[in-house]
Motif scaffolding. Structure first.
Motif, PDB file in Angstrom:
ATOM      1  N   PRO A  77       3.937   1.240 -10.149  1.00  0.00           N
ATOM      2  CA  PRO A  77       4.221   1.792  -8.906  1.00  0.00           C
ATOM      3  C   PRO A  77       5.230   0.572  -8.320  1.00  0.00           C
ATOM      4  O   PRO A  77       5.259  -0.670  -8.461  1.00  0.00           O
ATOM      5  CB  PRO A  77       2.932   1.923  -8.125  1.00  0.00           C
ATOM      6  CG  PRO A  77       1.750   1.251  -8.717  1.00  0.00           C
ATOM      7  CD  PRO A  77       2.453   0.890 -10.166  1.00  0.00           C
ATOM      8  N   ARG A  81       3.899  -2.074  -0.985  1.00  0.00           N
ATOM      9  CA  ARG A  81       2.914  -1.555  -0.288  1.00  0.00           C
ATOM     10  C   ARG A  81       2.270  -2.583   0.848  1.00  0.00           C
ATOM     11  O   ARG A  81       2.497  -3.726   0.494  1.00  0.00           O
ATOM     12  CB  ARG A  81       1.514  -1.302  -1.095  1.00  0.00           C
ATOM     13  CG  ARG A  81       0.924  -2.324  -1.546  1.00  0.00           C
ATOM     14  CD  ARG A  81      -0.719  -1.997  -2.464  1.00  0.00           C
ATOM     15  NE  ARG A  81      -0.888  -3.428  -3.135  1.00  0.00           N
ATOM     16  CZ  ARG A  81      -0.955  -4.556  -2.830  1.00  0.00           C
ATOM     17  NH1 ARG A  81      -0.854  -4.768  -1.541  1.00  0.00           N
ATOM     18  NH2 ARG A  81      -1.195  -5.393  -3.551  1.00  0.00           N
ATOM     19  N   PRO A  82       1.769  -2.183   1.968  1.00  0.00           N
ATOM     20  CA  PRO A  82       1.151  -3.121   2.952  1.00  0.00           C
ATOM     21  C   PRO A  82       0.158  -3.733   2.678  1.00  0.00           C
ATOM     22  O   PRO A  82      -0.636  -3.256   1.850  1.00  0.00           O
ATOM     23  CB  PRO A  82       0.858  -1.942   4.086  1.00  0.00           C
ATOM     24  CG  PRO A  82       0.781  -0.643   3.544  1.00  0.00           C
ATOM     25  CD  PRO A  82       1.475  -0.721   2.078  1.00  0.00           C
ATOM     26  N   GLY A 160      -3.905  -3.222  -8.654  1.00  0.00           N
ATOM     27  CA  GLY A 160      -2.484  -3.281  -7.991  1.00  0.00           C
ATOM     28  C   GLY A 160      -2.142  -4.585  -7.875  1.00  0.00           C
ATOM     29  O   GLY A 160      -1.351  -5.237  -6.783  1.00  0.00           O
ATOM     30  N   ASP A 162       0.014  -7.748  -7.976  1.00  0.00           N
ATOM     31  CA  ASP A 162       1.606  -7.790  -7.783  1.00  0.00           C
ATOM     32  C   ASP A 162       1.901  -9.062  -8.514  1.00  0.00           C
ATOM     33  O   ASP A 162       3.215  -9.037  -8.926  1.00  0.00           O
ATOM     34  CB  ASP A 162       1.826  -8.283  -6.190  1.00  0.00           C
ATOM     35  CG  ASP A 162       1.257  -7.094  -5.123  1.00  0.00           C
ATOM     36  OD1 ASP A 162       1.855  -6.130  -5.339  1.00  0.00           O
ATOM     37  OD2 ASP A 162       0.653  -7.380  -4.464  1.00  0.00           O
TER      38      ASP A 162
END
Length: 175
Positions: A77, A81-82, A160, A162
């Motif tokens: 993705p 994203r916050p 998720g 990073d």
């Protein structure tokens, strides 16, 4: 070779006449050799031997790239994203070990509003004080056991992550 190295019998290692060029002639040998790259450093004592070791590393990397290209994961993705940045640490040494001792101050003093740490270790060491302290300070400590590289990649994506750091290098249980 490892027994001679552990005994510091370097002249005996020379007598073995092991060639780095002979290692990793096929994909299975290259995969098996990758965990021993650190042990091969003692053999890289000339410019030619250093070149052979570098070539072995490149063949290993090319093999990994071919495997990944043949069976790619879906695209990641898009970032943005916050929330806090998610940092992943992959290592078998998140315990009483120099790596664990190096990581501990890092995760003791980070801004939890801006960062989250996720750890991935092949096993857990019950009663290990460093591992316990790391577990207490991170978002998640995942025991990945015998997960395939592909399943580990899926797990990391599901978290998720990073930024991912693999902090074993070419040592035992590295990823």
């Amino acid at each position: 070779h490892q027994a001679f190295r552990a005994a510091c019998a370097f002249d005996d290692i020379d007598a073995l006449d092991i060639s780095l060029a002979a290692l990793g002639r096929n994909a299975a040998e290259i995969e098996a050799a990758s965990a021993g790259f650190l042990n091969c450093l003692v053999l890289a004592d000339t410019g030619a031997a250093i070149g052979e070791l570098a070539a072995l590393h490149r063949r290993w990397g090319e093999t990994r790239m071919k495997d990944a290209a043949a069976n790619p994961l879906p695209p990641c993705p898009m970032p943005g994203r916050p929330g806090p940045v998610r940092v992943g640490l992959v290592s078998s040494d998140l315990r009483i070990h120099s790596v664990g001792r190096f990581v501990l101050p890092l995760i003791r003093h980070y801004d939890r509003e801006r960062l989250q740490f996720f750890c991935y270790s092949p096993d857990e060491v019950p009663g290990d004080i460093i591992e316990r302290r790391i577990r207490e300070r991170v978002e998640a400590f995942r025991v990945i056991g015998d997960l395939s590289h592909r399943d580990l990649a899926r797990t990391i994506r599901a978290d998720g992550i990073d930024i991912l750091f693999e902090i074993n290098g070419f040592t035992a249980q590295s990823r």
